[in-house]
Design a protein around this motif. Structure first.
Motif, PDB file in Angstrom:
ATOM      1  N   HIS A  45      29.041  43.532  36.296  1.00  0.00           N
ATOM      2  CA  HIS A  45      28.214  43.828  37.630  1.00  0.00           C
ATOM      3  C   HIS A  45      28.623  45.520  37.923  1.00  0.00           C
ATOM      4  CE1 HIS A  45      32.498  43.771  38.379  1.00  0.00           C
ATOM      5  NE2 HIS A  45      32.153  43.978  39.511  1.00  0.00           N
TER       6      HIS A  45
ATOM      7  N   HIS B 100      30.505  47.591  40.778  1.00  0.00           N
ATOM      8  CA  HIS B 100      31.275  48.246  40.808  1.00  0.00           C
ATOM      9  C   HIS B 100      32.344  49.042  39.980  1.00  0.00           C
ATOM     10  CE1 HIS B 100      32.526  44.464  43.706  1.00  0.00           C
ATOM     11  NE2 HIS B 100      31.790  45.033  44.682  1.00  0.00           N
TER      12      HIS B 100
ATOM     13  N   ASP C 230      35.149  50.328  39.222  1.00  0.00           N
ATOM     14  CA  ASP C 230      35.845  50.061  38.386  1.00  0.00           C
ATOM     15  C   ASP C 230      35.818  49.123  37.283  1.00  0.00           C
ATOM     16  OD1 ASP C 230      35.646  47.884  40.570  1.00  0.00           O
ATOM     17  OD2 ASP C 230      37.292  47.153  39.546  1.00  0.00           O
ATOM     18  N   HIS C 231      34.552  49.123  37.135  1.00  0.00           N
ATOM     19  CA  HIS C 231      33.212  47.799  35.389  1.00  0.00           C
ATOM     20  C   HIS C 231      32.174  49.629  35.110  1.00  0.00           C
ATOM     21  CE1 HIS C 231      35.979  44.507  36.496  1.00  0.00           C
ATOM     22  NE2 HIS C 231      35.717  45.089  37.470  1.00  0.00           N
TER      23      HIS C 231
ATOM     24  N   HIS D  53      30.659  36.409  42.342  1.00  0.00           N
ATOM     25  CA  HIS D  53      31.221  38.477  43.114  1.00  0.00           C
ATOM     26  C   HIS D  53      31.324  39.434  44.250  1.00  0.00           C
ATOM     27  CE1 HIS D  53      34.337  41.046  43.093  1.00  0.00           C
ATOM     28  NE2 HIS D  53      33.926  42.322  41.810  1.00  0.00           N
TER      29      HIS D  53
ATOM     30  N   ASP E 169      34.212  39.795  37.225  1.00  0.00           N
ATOM     31  CA  ASP E 169      34.946  39.746  38.455  1.00  0.00           C
ATOM     32  C   ASP E 169      34.324  38.490  38.910  1.00  0.00           C
ATOM     33  OD1 ASP E 169      36.416  41.839  37.607  1.00  0.00           O
ATOM     34  OD2 ASP E 169      35.993  42.983  39.726  1.00  0.00           O
TER      35      ASP E 169
HETATM   36 ZN   LIG Z   1      34.273  44.078  41.355  1.00  0.00          ZN
END
Ligand SMILES: [Zn+2]
Length: 371
Positions: free
Chosen positions: A100, A102, A104-105, A214, A233
């Motif tokens: 996805h 975000h 942190d990914h 998510h 997530d």
């Molecule tokens: Zn996430």
């Protein structure tokens, strides 16, 4: 008029900004090497390992065709991650799959794409990343800055402060625009609608879209031969999940996503969650139960006229999970209760208002009849 001023200031201040940015990135690089929480490598199978560090969990598949990596954690630790992956596989990463959008990914995307990796994600991930870059950081910022200039001009007509403010604003805009340009390297080169089959390292890897979970761009990455799944997530292990409603996430979609994982997996499936330790189907089933229980309890409270603040303070049904550490991550118990309350309000609000109106009408008619 103001727009033109900003634009011309961009051109003038372009070279100044670049110097500032270069300094920044050097500092960031140094931060990366000083990085404390060293990523932990966990072997999942002979060909797949998990990298648990600062951001979302990374999975790496190493085989006859090359190296495939799922998610990239944060930009500032990306060189460090790259070193570990190259040490473990003795190869460069060829493909990256993003679960996805975000930070942190996908934060390390730019670094790996510069090193030659091809990035693959659902088309909504690409859209969300592009929108985030242009809409949020660019256009919204521009609007805000134009308002600031207008306000400053009204307040301090004729003073040098307005010119100074305009310059500061233009510099910030330029930095932002440059960031947007640079981050285009972080965008997926290949995107897809619904599902995708990816044939690599002697495995038919399934990229399965789980809508409105998510976010609105989540995929599960399933290796049927290895019996391994990276869930992004759309599942977090022993933690309350973040349902990112602003970016298309929803309670119902999240629960559907968990059910999808449960249907694909068996008792032996090794599940790499977006956050938390390596998991099994029983952990996914537990999170499903948490979601269903919390929704039911909060719905009852909502229909009994409990406010969001009252619901956020409820701990009778959360205690058993709080004690296991569910609220110790990014989403606290209170934040999770509030997010579910909002979902309940969205889903049940119209029904409740109709019922309340009916009840009021009935009470009034009773009163009249009594008189
Ligand atoms: Zn996430």
């Amino acid at each position: 008029m103001i727009k033109n001023t900003i634009l011309s200031l961009f051109l003038v201040l372009g070279s100044m900004t670049l110097t500032a940015q270069e300094k920044d990135s050097t500092k960031e690089g140094r931060d990366g090497t000083n990085y404390k929480d060293k990523p932990i490598v966990t072997n999942v199978t002979n060909t797949i390992f998990m990298l648990k560090g600062m951001g979302g969990n990374i999975a790496v598949q190493d085989g006859i065709d090359g190296v495939l990596m799922i998610d990239t954690q944060f930009e500032r630790i990306s060189k460090f991650i790259e070193d570990i992956v190259e040490r473990e596989t003795e190869k460069k990463v060829e493909f990256i799959i993003n679960t996805h959008h975000h930070g942190d990914h996908v934060g390390g995307n730019k670094n790996f794409s510069r090193e030659g990796a091809t990035i693959i994600a659902h088309k909504n991930v690409r859209n969300l990343m592009t929108n985030a870059l242009i809409e949020k950081e660019g256009l919204a910022l521009r609007k805000k800055l134009e308002e600031d200039i207008n306000a400053a001009e009204k307040q301090q007509k004729g003073s040098g402060k307005v010119e100074q403010l305009k310059q500061t604003i233009a510099t910030r805009m330029e930095q932002q625009m440059e960031k947007i340009e640079m981050d285009h390297e972080a965008l997926p080169a290949i995107s897809f609608d619904n599902d995708l089959l990816f044939h690599y390292n002697d495995e038919d890897i399934q990229l399965i879209y789980t809508p409105n979970a998510h976010t609105n761009g989540d995929i599960l990455v399933y290796f049927p031969k290895s019996n391994v799944m990276h869930t992004g997530d759309a599942f977090v292990n022993m933690l309350y999940p973040f349902i990112d409603a602003e970016n298309g996430g929803s309670y119902t979609g999240y629960l559907n996503g968990l059910k999808r994982i449960e249907n694909l997996a068996n008792k032996e499936t090794k599940i790499i969650p977006g956050h938390g330790e390596l998991a099994s189907i029983s952990n996914v089933q537990e999170l499903s139960r948490v979601l269903e229980l919390y929704y039911t309890r909060i719905k009852t409270a909502f229909l009994q006229n409990k406010t969001e603040d009252q619901v956020a303070a409820m701990r009778d049904f959360t205690k058993i999970y709080d004690d296991k550490g569910y609220g110790d991550g990014f989403i606290t118990t209170e934040a999770f209760l509030r997010s579910i309350y909002k979902e309940v309000e969205k889903n049940e609000g119209a029904y409740k208002r109709r019922n309340d109106a009916k009840q009021k009408k009935y009470e009034e008619s009773q009163k009249k009849a009594g008189n």
